[in-house]
Design a protein around this motif. Structure first.
Motif, PDB file in Angstrom:
ATOM      1  N   HIS A   8       0.829  -1.210   0.000  1.00  0.00           N
ATOM      2  CA  HIS A   8       0.000   0.000   0.000  1.00  0.00           C
ATOM      3  C   HIS A   8       0.860   1.255   0.000  1.00  0.00           C
ATOM      4  CE1 HIS A   8      -3.871  -2.075   1.656  1.00  0.00           C
ATOM      5  NE2 HIS A   8      -3.523  -2.506   0.454  1.00  0.00           N
ATOM      6  N   LYS A   9       1.921   1.242   0.796  1.00  0.00           N
ATOM      7  CA  LYS A   9       2.824   2.405   0.833  1.00  0.00           C
ATOM      8  C   LYS A   9       3.474   2.626  -0.528  1.00  0.00           C
ATOM      9  CE  LYS A   9       6.395   4.541   3.614  1.00  0.00           C
ATOM     10  NZ  LYS A   9       5.656   5.684   4.101  1.00  0.00           N
ATOM     11  N   LEU A  10       3.930   1.541  -1.159  1.00  0.00           N
ATOM     12  CA  LEU A  10       4.545   1.660  -2.482  1.00  0.00           C
ATOM     13  C   LEU A  10       3.539   2.162  -3.511  1.00  0.00           C
ATOM     14  CD1 LEU A  10       6.678  -1.586  -2.476  1.00  0.00           C
ATOM     15  CD2 LEU A  10       7.548   0.766  -2.523  1.00  0.00           C
ATOM     16  N   HIS A  11       2.309   1.694  -3.434  1.00  0.00           N
ATOM     17  CA  HIS A  11       1.285   2.133  -4.374  1.00  0.00           C
ATOM     18  C   HIS A  11       1.021   3.632  -4.239  1.00  0.00           C
ATOM     19  CE1 HIS A  11      -2.181   1.427  -7.030  1.00  0.00           C
ATOM     20  NE2 HIS A  11      -2.681   2.476  -6.401  1.00  0.00           N
ATOM     21  N   GLY A  12       1.122   4.138  -3.015  1.00  0.00           N
ATOM     22  CA  GLY A  12       0.861   5.549  -2.764  1.00  0.00           C
ATOM     23  C   GLY A  12       1.987   6.478  -3.175  1.00  0.00           C
ATOM     24  N   GLY A  75      -9.900   5.796  -6.108  1.00  0.00           N
ATOM     25  CA  GLY A  75     -10.532   6.225  -4.873  1.00  0.00           C
ATOM     26  C   GLY A  75     -10.080   5.415  -3.660  1.00  0.00           C
ATOM     27  N   TRP A  76      -9.088   4.553  -3.830  1.00  0.00           N
ATOM     28  CA  TRP A  76      -8.605   3.737  -2.724  1.00  0.00           C
ATOM     29  C   TRP A  76      -7.922   4.606  -1.671  1.00  0.00           C
ATOM     30  CZ3 TRP A  76      -5.803  -0.310  -6.240  1.00  0.00           C
ATOM     31  CH2 TRP A  76      -6.755  -1.146  -6.818  1.00  0.00           C
ATOM     32  N   GLU A  77      -7.975   4.183  -0.437  1.00  0.00           N
ATOM     33  CA  GLU A  77      -7.333   4.941   0.646  1.00  0.00           C
ATOM     34  C   GLU A  77      -5.820   4.981   0.494  1.00  0.00           C
ATOM     35  OE1 GLU A  77      -6.708   2.100   4.382  1.00  0.00           O
ATOM     36  OE2 GLU A  77      -8.806   2.168   3.757  1.00  0.00           O
ATOM     37  N   PHE A  78      -5.246   4.038  -0.222  1.00  0.00           N
ATOM     38  CA  PHE A  78      -3.798   4.029  -0.438  1.00  0.00           C
ATOM     39  C   PHE A  78      -3.454   4.458  -1.867  1.00  0.00           C
ATOM     40  CE2 PHE A  78      -5.504  -0.251  -0.844  1.00  0.00           C
ATOM     41  CZ  PHE A  78      -5.073  -0.638  -2.101  1.00  0.00           C
ATOM     42  N   ALA A  79      -4.332   5.250  -2.458  1.00  0.00           N
ATOM     43  CA  ALA A  79      -4.102   5.745  -3.823  1.00  0.00           C
ATOM     44  C   ALA A  79      -2.862   6.628  -3.858  1.00  0.00           C
ATOM     45  CB  ALA A  79      -5.311   6.525  -4.310  1.00  0.00           C
ATOM     46  N   SER A  80      -2.367   6.817  -5.039  1.00  0.00           N
ATOM     47  CA  SER A  80      -1.224   7.662  -5.320  1.00  0.00           C
ATOM     48  C   SER A  80      -1.364   9.016  -4.632  1.00  0.00           C
ATOM     49  CB  SER A  80      -1.256   7.895  -6.801  1.00  0.00           C
ATOM     50  OG  SER A  80      -0.118   7.844  -7.413  1.00  0.00           O
ATOM     51  N   ASN A  85       0.678  11.206 -10.210  1.00  0.00           N
ATOM     52  CA  ASN A  85      -0.442  10.635 -10.954  1.00  0.00           C
ATOM     53  C   ASN A  85      -0.070   9.385 -11.727  1.00  0.00           C
ATOM     54  OD1 ASN A  85      -2.280  12.611 -10.133  1.00  0.00           O
ATOM     55  ND2 ASN A  85      -1.514  14.003 -11.686  1.00  0.00           N
ATOM     56  N   ALA A  86       0.658   8.521 -11.096  1.00  0.00           N
ATOM     57  CA  ALA A  86       1.040   7.274 -11.752  1.00  0.00           C
ATOM     58  C   ALA A  86       0.591   6.099 -10.900  1.00  0.00           C
ATOM     59  CB  ALA A  86       2.540   7.222 -11.946  1.00  0.00           C
ATOM     60  N   CYS A  87       0.147   5.055 -11.538  1.00  0.00           N
ATOM     61  CA  CYS A  87      -0.221   3.848 -10.806  1.00  0.00           C
ATOM     62  C   CYS A  87      -0.331   2.700 -11.790  1.00  0.00           C
ATOM     63  CB  CYS A  87      -1.529   4.026 -10.058  1.00  0.00           C
ATOM     64  SG  CYS A  87      -2.968   3.922 -11.116  1.00  0.00           S
ATOM     65  N   LEU A  88      -0.613   1.526 -11.268  1.00  0.00           N
ATOM     66  CA  LEU A  88      -0.748   0.362 -12.124  1.00  0.00           C
ATOM     67  C   LEU A  88      -2.208   0.074 -12.473  1.00  0.00           C
ATOM     68  CD1 LEU A  88       1.869  -1.962 -10.435  1.00  0.00           C
ATOM     69  CD2 LEU A  88       2.126  -0.561 -12.471  1.00  0.00           C
ATOM     70  N   TRP A  89      -3.154   0.620 -11.723  1.00  0.00           N
ATOM     71  CA  TRP A  89      -4.568   0.345 -11.976  1.00  0.00           C
ATOM     72  C   TRP A  89      -5.363   1.632 -12.048  1.00  0.00           C
ATOM     73  CZ3 TRP A  89      -1.769  -2.107  -8.146  1.00  0.00           C
ATOM     74  CH2 TRP A  89      -1.458  -3.433  -8.404  1.00  0.00           C
ATOM     75  N   THR A  90      -6.371   1.645 -12.909  1.00  0.00           N
ATOM     76  CA  THR A  90      -7.295   2.791 -12.951  1.00  0.00           C
ATOM     77  C   THR A  90      -8.705   2.274 -12.843  1.00  0.00           C
ATOM     78  OG1 THR A  90      -7.409   2.718 -15.350  1.00  0.00           O
ATOM     79  CG2 THR A  90      -5.814   4.238 -14.361  1.00  0.00           C
TER      80      THR A  90
END
Length: 90
Positions: A8-12, A75-80, A85-90
């Motif tokens: 979660h930390k890495l995802h954020g 909208g996840w609590e651990f979102a970027s 504005n980068a992530c693996l899922w949208t």
């Protein structure tokens, strides 16, 4: 930190290729807590951890640390949350 918390930390805190400075430091700190590994730092973004149990062969694991440069809309609590504005899922 357990594996889910770390994920979660890495995802954020996504970082794109060759800019994974914070990601590298976080992962390195967590791996160093495990002890018993020899760490190699050939580059600033990334590392190699050698874990030797016996005189047998090696298993090699490879993991990418970079994120895709896309806007996250989960909208996840651990979102970027680092403004990249980068992530693996949208």
């Amino acid at each position: 930190m357990n594996a889910v918390e770390l994920r979660h930390k890495l995802h954020g805190m996504p970082e794109i290729a060759l800019e994974e400075f914070e990601t590298t430091e976080l992962l390195l700190a967590e791996v160093e807590k495990l002890g018993c590994m020899k760490i190699y730092r050939p580059y600033e973004t990334g590392f190699l951890a050698e874990y030797k149990v016996n005189d047998g062969g090696y298993l090699l694991y490879r993991a990418d640390m970079d994120a895709l440069s896309i806007r996250e809309q989960t909208g996840w609590e651990f979102a970027s949350d680092n403004g990249k504005n980068a992530c693996l899922w949208t």
